[in-house]
Every structure is written in structure tokens, then in C-alpha cells.
Enzyme design. Structure first.
Site, mmCIF file in Angstrom:
data_model
loop_
_atom_site.group_PDB
_atom_site.id
_atom_site.type_symbol
_atom_site.label_atom_id
_atom_site.label_comp_id
_atom_site.label_asym_id
_atom_site.label_seq_id
_atom_site.Cartn_x
_atom_site.Cartn_y
_atom_site.Cartn_z
ATOM 1 N N GLY A 102 0.722 -1.022 0.024
ATOM 2 C CA GLY A 102 -0.075 0.030 -0.033
ATOM 3 C C GLY A 102 0.875 1.350 0.048
ATOM 4 O O GLY A 102 0.206 2.396 -0.209
ATOM 5 N N CYS A 145 -18.932 -12.561 -19.529
ATOM 6 C CA CYS A 145 -20.239 -12.590 -19.910
ATOM 7 C C CYS A 145 -20.243 -13.621 -21.104
ATOM 8 O O CYS A 145 -21.261 -14.318 -21.243
ATOM 9 C CB CYS A 145 -20.557 -11.143 -20.462
ATOM 10 S SG CYS A 145 -22.560 -11.128 -20.964
ATOM 11 N N CYS A 148 -27.628 -9.463 -15.757
ATOM 12 C CA CYS A 148 -27.074 -9.205 -17.046
ATOM 13 C C CYS A 148 -28.127 -9.376 -18.181
ATOM 14 O O CYS A 148 -28.688 -10.621 -18.043
ATOM 15 C CB CYS A 148 -25.746 -9.656 -17.241
ATOM 16 S SG CYS A 148 -25.178 -9.500 -19.223
ATOM 17 N N CYS A 202 -26.270 -12.607 -20.494
ATOM 18 C CA CYS A 202 -25.918 -13.684 -19.654
ATOM 19 C C CYS A 202 -26.790 -14.098 -18.460
ATOM 20 O O CYS A 202 -26.525 -15.129 -18.158
ATOM 21 C CB CYS A 202 -24.438 -13.847 -19.565
ATOM 22 S SG CYS A 202 -24.005 -12.920 -17.993
ATOM 23 N N CYS A 226 -22.843 -7.276 -18.603
ATOM 24 C CA CYS A 226 -21.726 -7.336 -17.690
ATOM 25 C C CYS A 226 -20.851 -6.480 -18.229
ATOM 26 O O CYS A 226 -20.456 -6.633 -19.383
ATOM 27 C CB CYS A 226 -21.138 -8.767 -17.804
ATOM 28 S SG CYS A 226 -22.037 -10.079 -17.120
#
Lengths: 256, 227, 309
Positions: free
Chosen positions: C59, C298, C267, C270, C292
Site C-alpha cells: 500500500g 459474460c 445481465c 448472460c 456485464c
């Protein structure tokens, strides 16, 4: 009993020029001390050295910490000093712009110090912010407004709320009423006096306004050319000044 | 309670060629609890100067000024602050307050400073203001706009808000009518009765006769005029 | 980067010894004027050293000497340099932009590495060894032998509240992170909830607060993953990293806890209900559909659906 602040032989130079030198005094819990002097007398330099914003070249600034007792803040580690700055110390700047986040709401400004010491409950932070806005006479419905939409007096009061929310013991003030209308000044002075008394605060107030110190400060230091030329009870220094410079200063005030 | 020994006072005027003016020499005074001593002498003889030195407002050049065990001539500021908060009250001729602070709060402040609860301090202030005939309609206003007599009474109320063991009164009845003067004299009498040591300046001869146990002529302390 | 689990990190640090040196520049299909993966070996080494530090201090923003790349700032110059420093000839590269493999930015970066490194490329998350991304984390969970490289526009999470870099560095050093909560406080005060929906700040391994780049907050929980995550900010010259299986906590309030939200839809292509959706407006009347954002996810689901039929 121990003084809250014990300053010994403080000196700050800017190259060959003296910022302040040979400053020694102590400040006891609940005392308000004024520092007066003209521009360039070293009073702001001294305040910065005391508040840890400027590293002095010589001397000690011994603060009576809650957990470790008296510690020299000049030599203490930076994280510790900055922690003091967020908890036990407060700094009210002359220009609210220096002491506030102008793009952050009033509530966020007050809440910042709480969050800085670990507050993580939004509702509680907000409750405390509202309480403090009330204490400095800012209406509750302004809590989500940004300080840039506030008047000068309100900004200054917000700065005070932001500083005092963590219950500090020592407040540094740099010309707290500078740039305000006289009527607004009076209200601010009254507010400060009440807070000082209720919270048992100690304060160091730098100003060039003798009326402000007379009303706010128990004790007074007069500075000239970086040195303290006279110190004592505020009314004694103003009514029976011993040093030539203080006499000049007092006699120069316009009477209303 | 109040004990002055060999007190001298000089003013050094740095901006006028460093002239040193000696205004007082060999001042001595002793006031017991429950006693009221009136300072006398012509205008300019140094009554106010002496009073201010007892309050620590003027700095003594030498000698000792002991009030309640504290020597104001050499005490640290915080000792004097504490003495003024707890022991030594002062009713001056002039009211000096933060503008815009309501009268009731001005009077209650000495009690608040001693840690009294806001409500109790307010009640005490209200009782004194009513007794001194300050109309209740004025309590919420700042005394800075009041008449001379009203300001004087606010000042007295403030000076008597706390039962100080030692009191300094500078012309407490100066601009008051007969009724209010009587009330102030009663207040002074009550303070004496509870054991306060009082030093006062009273140009009002009747008032002086009514409350003072003794008179001390400060002319005796004026350099060059003393015998 | 096809080695075992631990080699993901080690490989980055040590570099693929030998394989990328001079000889590799002569490989078939690679543009001859360029060193392997465009950057010279010294630069890659410099970047890998910065990466080593970044991995060691999760980080923490490590400064690095960002190079001029043959693309404008804001187009992923930071991510491209990290990818270049990580790539080996046997790697398989996937590049996505907002989850899609077929957007301009993704296509150009993919082509750039095909040309300068001649590596294999794929659109399949599972087949890739190095994935460079802008604004998304793939839906398919990543493995220990994969590296995810983020393009970062502004690495400093406190930038907009404290513009002084000297001050923010000090705040990081001293762990003074109250300011981050001020930002969230402002959100709740203004909108009634934490409205920050992307670039949502996180605390890494209980120490450094980090900007996860502008990924949707829906992706934040995925950052505790098996793969190594590298972040590159080219213009700002900063690199930071999250080693595999590192604790990543999204900042929040006790009474306003973090939520990994997404559109409350499935979605349209899909039928997935667990993936991050893009809102697509399909005509002038404002008709919209949700699909998606991860095109590979997808597409794979659609293909599986057809097979099943």
C-alpha cells in the site's frame, strides 16, 4: 502543582536576524496569557515555536502531558508532537482560511479532529458537531454548509469549535479577532471567555490589540525586537507600565 | 487581613526623559477582619494609587503589601489572580466589561469563576440586582449603555456577588441617590459583620461616617509633605 | 510468468534471467528496433527494484523514474511500464479497459506488447498470466500464478482534501488518516449514504491507506486475492502493490458500513446476477439495458448457456 507549560530560554533566529530570544515563562492551568507587541516584535515567531510549527534554535518548551507528565515538546518525536496538536493543543489562526478546510462542510470541519483520534461512528460525530456549533452560536441548519459561505465572524467561531471539540487543554490564538468588525469581536471575546472558564482552558493569545488582552488575558507579555521587555498581570502592565516601550504602547491607544 | 509596611511608589516616565516621580513613601496600613478603614486626603494625595497597589494593579517600588497571607509586592501573577478570585474584591468607579455581555452574567461572573453552578450564580446575581433596584428589564442588556448610577450599581453588585474576605471600595456611593446609597451602606455593613476587612475611599462624608471605623490620611505618605 | 505460486513475486523481483536479455530481441515476430517489451533492461531493473519495495510495504507509494512512453499520459503509461517490467516471453497477456477486451485502450496496449514483446495474448481471464486493467477487476477469481496490473491516474487518496504532497506523505508516515473519514463523512452528510462508488479508499494490511484506482467499490472485496496486484501511476511516478492474500479493508463508519454495491439487475445478455453491470442506453427514448462489464465473463457464460441448450 505543575505548570501546564514551562518555557525556558527559547530562541529562534532567521540567519543573523533574531526572531525571538531569551523567552522564559510558565503558564498554569486555567490561565490566559496575552502576548502583545508591534509587527515584527517576534510574537508570532514565538507562538509558532510554542505550538511546534517552527523548530526553535535553543531552549525548551515543557508541556505537562496527560500520560507522561512534563515533556520537552521541542525534542519529542514528531508523531507525538502532532498528536498533541490534534488532542491537547488547539490553534486558532488569524485567517480562518488557514485553520479551516474551506471545501469541507461545517460539520466535517468540526468532526475532523474527532475522526483523527479514532471516532468511527457517523451519528455520534454528527451529534458532537451539532453540540459544538450550538456552543459557538452557529445555527444547526448550517451544519452541511461550507465555511466559504459563512461570514468572517462565523468562520472564526467555526474554527474555534473545530479546535475545541477534542477538549484540548492549551489553546494558541493568533490575532483571533483580527479583521473582524468591533461588534463581532465583542461577541467572539465573550464566547472565548466563557469557553476558557467552562473548560478550564489555558490559552496564549497573540494580538496587537490591547483592548482584547485586557478583556481576555490574565497575564501579559510585551515583546519588542524579539525579546520580552515586560511581563505581569494584564491590568498591572497596562495601568502601570514599567518599560518605556510598554508606556509608549499604552499611551498610543486611541481612547473611545 | 490587610497589612501594608513601608510601601513606596515611583513612576518612571521613559518617554519624558526618564523622569522619576516619587508619589508615595513609607505607607503603612493594617486592617483587621470586620474593620473598615477609610482613606482620606485631598485629590491627588494618592488614595487611589494606594488602593490600586493593594489590588496589585500598581506595582510597589518597595515595601510589602500582604493580603490574606500573600505579599502582592512580590507575588507571582497567578498568586495574585487567585487572591483576586477568592479573597480580594474590588469595586472600582468604572465598569470595565466585555461589550454585549448581559448584566446578569456580568454580575454572576465572580461566582462562576469560583466554580459555582450557573443557576446558583444567576440567582445570587438576580438577588443583588433587585436589591440595588436595577430594573429586571435591564438584566438581559449589556451595562455598557446604562446611566452612570446604573453602571455603579451593577459594579457594586458584581463586587458583592462573592463574599470576599477583603474588599476595596473606590467611591461606592458616588453617583447614587439616597435610597440606593442606603442599600450600599447596608451591604458594606453586612460585609463587615461577616468579617470582611474593608478599605474604602468615600468622598461622601455621611457615608464615611456610617461605615468607617477609622480614617487614614494618605497625605502622610506623600513624599515632601510628610512631617 | 508461468511458474508456481511463490514465483509470481519472486519472478518480478529477480526478472526472468536470460530470457529477456539481448538475444530475445531477435525473436520471431517482434519488431527488431525495440528491446523486449519496449523498455531497456536498466529501466526494467529500476522498476523491479521499486516493485520489490512496494511488495515489501503493501500500500505504500514508491516513487519511480517513470519513462516517456509512446502514448499519452492518462492512457495507462504507468500500467504499461509495470507490465513491461514483468513480462516474459512465455507469458500470456490480457488487457482490459472497464472490463472489456475490445475497447480502444485495451486493443492498443495489447497490440503494443504483441509488437514489442511478441507475447501470446488472450481475452480469457483464466488463460492469462499477466492482466493489465483499467477500472475493473475480472469477475473470475484470480490465481497465485497471475499478476494483475492496474493503471492509476491519481495514486494519492487524500489529494482532494489535502493538496500538499509534503503533508500527505507525512500523514501516511505517521498514520494520520482522520482526513479519509472526513471525505466519507461529507458523502453521508450530503447524500445520506457513502456515495463514493469508485476509487473507494482502502486500508492495506492495517497500515497504509490506498487508492485502489478507479475500480467500482463492487470490486473492493476482491482485492483480498491470490494474485499479486501492482499499481502504476505514470504521470505521478508512483508504484504500489498488494501482495497475494493481503488484508484489504474498505474504510467506513460503524453506523454506515461499507457495501459493495452494484446495479440491482441481472445481465441482459448472460443473466448473471453476481457480476458488475454497465448501463447501456439503447435508443433516443432512453431505453436502457444492463450488461456485464466483464466481457470475458459474460461471453463465457453465454457460450456455456448455449452448450447446455
Amino acid at each position: 502543582m505543575t505548570p501546564l507549560l514551562d518555557v525556558r530560554g527559547l530562541e529562534k533566529r532567521y540567519g543573523a536576524r533574531i526572531g525571538c530570544t531569551d523567552v522564559s515563562f510558565d503558564l498554569w492551568p486555567g490561565e490566559v496569557m496575552g502576548i502583545v507587541g508591534e509587527s515584527g516584535s517576534g510574537k508570532s515567531t514565538l507562538l509558532s515555536c510554542l505550538a511546534g510549527d517552527l523548530a526553535p534554535d535553543r531552549g525548551e518548551v515543557i508541556f505537562d502531558t496527560r500520560d507522561r507528565g512534563p515533556v520537552d515538546t521541542v525534542t519529542m518525536s514528531e508523531p507525538e508532537r502532532r498528536m498533541l496538536g490534534r488532542t491537547d493543543w488547539a490553534f486558532v489562526h488569524q485567517t480562518p482560511r488557514d485553520g479551516l478546510r474551506m471545501g469541507v462542510s461545517a460539520g466535517g470541519n468540526v468532526g475532523e479532529r474527532l475522526m483523527a483520534v479514532g471516532a468511527r461512528h457517523y451519528g455520534e460525530i454528527r451529534t458532537q458537531a451539532l453540540d459544538w456549533l450550538g456552543r459557538v452560536e452557529i445555527a444547526a441548519d448550517r451544519i452541511d454548509d461550507r465555511p466559504r459561505d459563512f461570514s468572517g465572524g462565523m468562520q472564526q467561531r467555526l474554527q474555534i469549535a473545530r479546535n475545541l471539540v477534542t477538549g484540548p487543554r492549551l489553546v494558541f490564538m493568533d490575532e483571533p479577532t483580527g479583521g473582524l468588525d468591533v461588534s463581532v469581536q465583542a461577541r467572539l471575546l465573550d464566547l472565548l471567555r466563557g469557553l476558557v472558564r467552562e473548560m478550564g482552558l489555558s490559552a496564549i493569545v497573540v494580538t496587537h490589540d490591547l483592548a482584547v488582552v485586557r478583556l481576555l488575558a490574565d497575564r501579559l507579555m510585551v515583546m519588542q525586537g524579539g525579546r520580552v521587555v515586560e511581563a505581569g498581570l494584564t491590568d498591572q502592565v497596562l495601568d502601570d507600565p514599567q518599560h518605556g516601550y510598554t508606556q509608549l504602547l499604552v499611551s498610543s491607544v486611541l481612547q473611545v | 487581613m490587610i497589612e501594608l509596611r513601608d510601601v513606596a511608589k515611583t513612576f518612571t516616565l521613559h518617554n519624558q526623559g526618564g523622569a522619576v516621580i516619587r508619589v508615595m513613601d513609607g505607607a503603612a496600613l493594617s486592617v483587621a477582619p470586620g474593620e473598615c478603614v477609610a482613606l482620606t486626603g485631598a485629590s491627588g494625595a494618592g488614595k487611589s494609587t494606594l488602593m490600586r497597589m493593594i489590588y496589585g494593579n500598581y506595582r510597589a517600588a518597595s515595601g510589602s503589601i500582604v493580603v490574606g497571607g500573600v505579599d502582592l509586592a512580590g507575588a507571582a501573577p497567578r498568586e495574585i489572580i487567585r487572591l483576586r478570585r477568592e479573597t480580594l474584591g474590588y469595586v472600582s468607579q468604572f465598569l470595565r466589561v466585555v461589550p454585549r455581555v448581559p448584566t446578569l452574567d456580568v454580575v454572576a461572573e465572580p461566582c462562576l469563576a469560583l466554580g459555582m453552578a450557573r443557576e446558583a450564580a444567576g440567582e445570587r446575581a438576580a438577588a443583588l440586582l433587585s436589591r440595588l433596584n436595577v430594573p429586571e428589564a435591564l438584566w438581559g442588556l449589556s451595562p455598557t449603555t446604562f446611566s452612570g448610577g446604573e453602571q455603579q450599581r451593577v459594579n457594586i453588585a458584581r463586587g458583592f456577588a462573592h463574599d470576599y474576605p477583603a474588599l476595596l471600595l473606590d467611591e461606592p456611593t458616588a453617583s447614587l441617590d439616597a435610597v440606593n446609597r442606603g442599600i450600599v451602606l447596608d451591604l458594606i455593613g453586612e460585609a463587615k459583620a461577616r468579617g470582611a476587612a474593608i478599605v474604602g475611599i468615600f468622598h461622601d462624608l455621611e457615608a464615611r461616617a456610617a461605615v468607617a471605623d477609622r480614617e487614614v490620611d494618605v497625605t502622610a505618605f506623600t513624599p515632601g509633605q510628610a512631617a | 510468468m508461468s511458474g508456481g505460486s511463490s514465483s509470481a513475486v519472486a519472478g518480478v523481483v529477480a526478472g526472468p534471467a536470460g530470457t529477456t536479455e539481448g538475444s530475445s530481441a531477435m525473436m520471431d515476430g517482434q519488431a527488431e528496433a525495440y528491446n523486449f517489451a519496449y523498455l531497456d533492461e536498466e529501466t526494467k531493473r529500476m522498476i523491479r527494484r521499486a516493485l520489490l519495495k512496494a511488495v515489501a510495504i503493501p500500500g505504500y507509494q514508491v516513487p519511480f523514474a517513470s519513462r516517456e512512453m509512446p502514448m499519452p499520459y492518462g492512457w495507462g503509461t504507468g500500467g504499461v511500464q509495470l507490465t513491461a517490467a514483468c513480462l516474459r516471453p512465455d507469458d500470456t497477456l490480457k488487457v482490459i479497459d472497464q472490463g472489456a477486451d475490445d475497447t480502444t485502450n485495451a486493443v492498443s496496449i495489447r497490440r503494443f506488447f504483441q509488437r514489442t514483446a511478441d507475447v501470446a495474448v488472450t481475452e480469457r481471464t483464466a488463460e492469462a498470466t499477466v492482466i493489465q486493467t483499467r477500472h475493473r477487476i475480472p469477475e473470475t477469481p484470480l490465481r497465485e500464478d497471475q499478476i494483475l496490473v492496474y493503471q492509476v491516474p491519481i495514486p494519492e487518496p487524500m489529494r482532494f482534501l489535502e493538496p500538499r504532497e509534503t503533508e500527505t506523505r507525512k500523514m501516511h508516515a505517521l498514520e494520520e488518516y482522520g482526513l479519509m473519514h472526513v471525505k466519507l463523512y461529507e458523502d453521508i452528510a450530503r447524500h445520506g449514504h457513502i456515495a463514493t462508488s469508485y476509487a473507494y479508499p482502502v486500508k492495506v494490511e492495517g497500515r497504509y491507506v490506498m487508492d485502489p484506482s478507479p475500480i467500482p467499490k463492487f470490486d473492493n472485496p476482491k482485492m483480498e486475492m491470490a494474485a499479486l496486484q501492482l499499481f502504476g501511476a505514470g504521470r505521478e511516478q508512483r508504484i504500489y502493490a498488494i501482495p497475494p492474500h493481503t488484508r484489504v479493508v474498505s474504510l467506513d463508519f460503524e453506523d454506515h458500513p461499507f457495501e459493495a454495491s452494484k446495479a440491482d439487475q441481472a445481465c441482459a445478455l448472460c443473466g448473471a446476477e453476481d457480476s458488475y453491470l454497465d448501463e447501456v442506453i439503447t435508443d433516443d427514448a432512453g431505453t436502457r439495458m444492463y450488461v456485464c462489464s466483464d466481457t470475458d465473463y459474460c461471453g463465457t457464460r453465454q457460450a456455456a448457456g448455449e452448450e447446455a441448450r
